[in-house]
Design an enzyme around this catalytic site. Structure first.
Site, PDB file in Angstrom:
ATOM      1  N   ILE A  98       0.935  -1.305   0.022  1.00 13.77           N
ATOM      2  CA  ILE A  98      -0.015  -0.152  -0.151  1.00 13.77           C
ATOM      3  C   ILE A  98       0.652   1.317  -0.128  1.00 13.77           C
ATOM      4  CG2 ILE A  98      -1.569   1.458   1.338  1.00 13.77           C
ATOM      5  CD1 ILE A  98      -2.791  -1.136   0.115  1.00 13.77           C
ATOM      6  N   LYS A 109       0.682  -6.907   8.994  1.00 13.50           N
ATOM      7  CA  LYS A 109      -0.636  -7.096   8.426  1.00 13.50           C
ATOM      8  C   LYS A 109      -0.965  -8.505   8.325  1.00 13.50           C
ATOM      9  CE  LYS A 109      -0.409  -2.945   5.699  1.00 13.50           C
ATOM     10  NZ  LYS A 109       1.151  -2.799   5.704  1.00 13.50           N
ATOM     11  N   LYS A 111     -10.236  -6.040   9.108  1.00 10.15           N
ATOM     12  CA  LYS A 111      -9.962  -6.971  10.409  1.00 10.15           C
ATOM     13  C   LYS A 111      -9.953  -6.494  11.697  1.00 10.15           C
ATOM     14  CE  LYS A 111      -7.427 -10.377   7.467  1.00 10.15           C
ATOM     15  NZ  LYS A 111      -7.709  -9.558   6.236  1.00 10.15           N
ATOM     16  N   LYS A 155      -4.847  -3.228  15.069  1.00 10.19           N
ATOM     17  CA  LYS A 155      -5.401  -2.376  14.362  1.00 10.19           C
ATOM     18  C   LYS A 155      -6.379  -1.384  14.865  1.00 10.19           C
ATOM     19  CE  LYS A 155      -3.617  -1.241  10.914  1.00 10.19           C
ATOM     20  NZ  LYS A 155      -2.797  -0.555  10.376  1.00 10.19           N
ATOM     21  N   GLY A 189      -3.006  -8.515  -5.013  1.00 10.75           N
ATOM     22  CA  GLY A 189      -1.630  -8.324  -5.454  1.00 10.75           C
ATOM     23  C   GLY A 189      -0.544  -8.136  -4.196  1.00 10.75           C
ATOM     24  N   VAL A 218      -4.107 -13.871  -1.543  1.00 12.72           N
ATOM     25  CA  VAL A 218      -4.168 -15.430  -1.998  1.00 12.72           C
ATOM     26  C   VAL A 218      -3.758 -15.346  -3.550  1.00 12.72           C
ATOM     27  CG1 VAL A 218      -5.813 -15.781  -0.131  1.00 12.72           C
ATOM     28  CG2 VAL A 218      -6.421 -15.043  -2.343  1.00 12.72           C
ATOM     29  N   THR A 266      -8.124 -22.322   2.905  1.00 12.38           N
ATOM     30  CA  THR A 266      -8.378 -22.738   4.586  1.00 12.38           C
ATOM     31  C   THR A 266      -9.735 -23.244   4.860  1.00 12.38           C
ATOM     32  OG1 THR A 266      -8.749 -20.428   4.965  1.00 12.38           O
ATOM     33  CG2 THR A 266      -6.715 -21.027   5.423  1.00 12.38           C
ATOM     34  N   ARG A 322      -6.869 -20.705   9.899  1.00  9.92           N
ATOM     35  CA  ARG A 322      -5.573 -20.642  10.640  1.00  9.92           C
ATOM     36  C   ARG A 322      -6.025 -19.723  12.030  1.00  9.92           C
ATOM     37  NH1 ARG A 322      -2.523 -17.488   5.768  1.00  9.92           N
ATOM     38  NH2 ARG A 322      -4.490 -16.503   5.955  1.00  9.92           N
TER      39      ARG A 322
END
Length: 639
Positions: free
Chosen positions: A291, A371, A413, A425, A454, A459, A476, A550
């Site tokens: 970012i 992150k 998240k 965060k 990306g 993923v 997952t 996870r």
């Protein structure tokens, strides 16, 4: 013989071509004279030799100037043929003029006959050589037959460019009924419904998309249709990369996931983009990350006075600095931005204070953070120190330096987090909200969004790598879903949201519809021209393996804590009204976390995170191998 010639070095090929042209031009003059005089026992005097020598000098000079010897025979095009015609024409005119000035006994019709013979001698062998090469390449096993979807200008450019590759176009596909059935560049244009038959008829393995300026939604529809057929689908690079020279039209790529998702990007508001950047000093922390680097690229285009790149990784800092310097150089005088790279950690408060006091930024974009969810789960102390205290330090340094605007890059998240990363965060958001009420020097804004395509840890590149290796693709959970946005779009919205902040605002980006990760994996397999291996299809190519959630991972991500949300002047950006803490409450939490971190007391950190007003719903179980030992370290982690 031919193979040795084709494999020779370029200077040798150019020398052979030049020598050949001189020899055939001499021969053309001889045969033209012989045909005109009706006999072959011709002798030339000194004047005729002078005229011929002048003709050869002019002809070769014109050929060189027009780039004939830079053209590669196997890719010879109409421009090279035009160069031959112009060069031969100039030679004929020169022969006529030189014969007059040197008093040569050259009949007036000889230059015309000379021109015709020279055109044949110079041009025909080159065309024959190109045909031989094309025929030779067509018989090799390395050539892959492809179908080009899109017969517009982009498709035509692509077909022309494929001559330099091992791809051989066999047909065009186009939705435009007015050109269906016509022949373009020797290829017939077919309707989309014929593609399956064409793939089998020509043993074509790949469909190349050349859709030009078509929108993402239209591309998405076409891609999903092709996905059902089972052909591998590739695209050309974005047009801006081709124009800028950073990519060639023949540099084929996998289908961009943003095209597969089909969500159109909303046009930016120019006033919002430039408000906190143009002619200002701007600082980006974590400038070498996914970012941070894209923020830096977009900020540079908005013409800040100075761009400060703050980054802990030496290589990442060097890479983004060199990229921006190169971009600035290409812009020439239009780019006057001073680029300053600063190596440092956001955990180092004195260094942050020194940087901001010395360079006096007007705007700070705080993108520095850990992150990756499992990584932070296994490194809880460093996660808290970097994400919470790093944000506090950057904010405090901004206040001390009287920074006008401070924008935190947050995450979905942080909403009702089930993992340490999301909790850190959310607490970072609470710190800035408390500071916004505690002082009035710096305007604090938080921007919350989901996964970016990306980015490091995404993923999409992982799935591409696993498909290339032959699988399996690891997912997952069968039902896990995520929001996705491109990095450039996210960065653009972050800049605009930061311009709208009043102080303590939490902005949420409209991420569109969520995507089921298992479905995304299946689509990526099919677009690679492969099939999914399963119990129902045991002969498939790539297996999808479900590994289990996870530590700290959620099935569904959210962007809002409550339902209290209002619109803004940008239709893709919303303002969330959420609870916050006073500064004294926040400071008390930070003091307790500081003490636990300095002792590497993972259990205490977990208790504090669970009891903090961040809605953390994780367990007390520790995944950090260092914090498990509850080591007491000398030296306090102090503010």
């Amino acid at each position: 013989m031919l193979e040795a010639l084709f494999n020779a070095k370029r200077p040798i090929k150019r020398f052979i071509s030049l020598t050949y042209d001189i020899v055939v031009l001499i021969g053309a003059y001889y045969f033209a004279s012989a045909l005109r005089l009706g006999r072959f026992d011709i002798t030339f005097g000194l004047n005729e030799i002078y005229a011929l020598a002048t003709t050869l000098l002019v002809a070769t000079a014109v050929f060189i100037r027009l780039g004939l010897y830079r053209a590669i025979l196997r890719y010879l095009n109409t421009q090279a043929l035009s160069s031959i015609a112009i060069g031969v024409g100039a030679a004929a005119v020169t022969l006529a003029v030189a014969s007059f000035f040197f008093n040569a006994t050259t009949p007036r019709s000889v230059p015309i006959i000379f021109m015709v013979i020279a055109l044949i001698f110079v041009g025909l062998p080159r065309m024959l050589m190109r045909s031989i090469v094309a025929l030779t390449n067509g018989n090799t096993n390395n050539v892959t037959n492809v179908i080009v979807y899109g017969a517009g200008e982009t498709g035509c450019q692509l077909v022309r460019s494929l001559g330099a590759t091992n791809y051989h176009a066999v047909a065009f596909i186009d939705d435009d009924k007015s050109i269906q059935g016509s022949v373009i560049y020797g290829l017939k244009v077919y309707p989309p419904e014929d593609i399956n038959e064409l793939l089998h008829q020509h043993n074509a393995k790949i469909t190349l998309l050349a859709l030009g300026a078509a929108g993402r939604h239209q591309k998405s529809i076409i891609i999903k249709q092709l996905e059902q057929i089972g052909t591998a689908v590739k695209t050309i690079p974005p047009i801006h990369q081709i124009v800028e020279g950073t990519a060639k039209i023949s540099d084929l790529q996998d289908v961009a996931i943003e095209d597969l998702l089909g969500r159109e990007q909303v046009a930016a508001e120019p006033a919002l983009l430039s408000r906190c950047i143009e002619n200002k000093v701007v600082m980006v922390t974590g400038a070498g990350g996914s970012i941070g680097s894209e923020l830096s690229r977009q900020i540079l285009r908005l013409k800040p006075e100075t761009l400060i790149l703050f980054e802990i990784s030496e290589y990442s800092l060097y890479a983004i600095e060199q990229e921006l310097i190169s971009a600035c150089t290409m812009l020439g005088k239009a780019c006057t931005t001073k680029i300053i790279p600063i190596l440092g950690s956001v955990q180092n408060l004195p260094h942050l204070k020194q940087t901001m006091r010395t360079l006096s930024p007007h705007t700070v974009y705080h993108a520095a953070a850990y992150k990756h969810v499992p990584m932070v789960e296994h490194n809880i102390v460093e996660g808290v120190k970097n994400n919470i205290f790093g944000t506090w330090h950057a904010a405090q340094a901004a206040i001390d330096a009287k920074v006008e605007s401070f924008v935190l890059i947050s995450t979905d998240k942080a909403v009702r987090p089930t993992n340490v990363m999301g909790t850190t965060k959310r607490i970072a958001e609470l710190v800035l909200q408390a500071l916004a009420k505690h002082q009035n020097k710096t305007r604090f804004t938080m921007v919350r969004f989901g996964n970016v395509l990306g980015s490091s840890g995404s993923v999409v590149p992982l799935f591409r790598k696993q498909i290339k290796a032959g699988g399996p693709i690891t997912v997952t959970h069968p039902d896990i879903i995520r929001y996705f946005m491109t990095i450039p779009e996210a960065a653009e919205l972050v800049i605009q949201a930061g311009s709208m902040g009043l102080g303590g605002d939490v902005f949420v980006l409209d991420m569109g519809e969520p995507v089921k990760i298992a479905d995304l994996a299946i689509e990526m397999v099919k677009l690679s021209g492969l099939s999914v291996k399963s119990a129902e299809h045991p002969d498939g190519d790539i297996e999808i393996e479900f590994t289990g959630l996870r530590p700290g991972e959620k099935l569904f991500e959210e962007l809002l804590i409550g339902d209290n949300v209002s619109g803004t002047e940008h239709k893709r950006i919303m303002r969330a009204e959420e609870k916050s803490l006073t500064w004294s409450e926040t400071e008390s939490l930070l003091t307790a976390l500081n003490s636990a971190c300095s002792k590497y007391d993972g259990e205490a950190i977990k208790h504090l995170l669970l009891n903090a007003p961040a809605d953390y719903s994780g367990s007390l179980e520790l995944s950090d191998p260092l914090a498990k030992q509850n080591l007491s370290l000398t030296g306090q982690f102090t503010h």
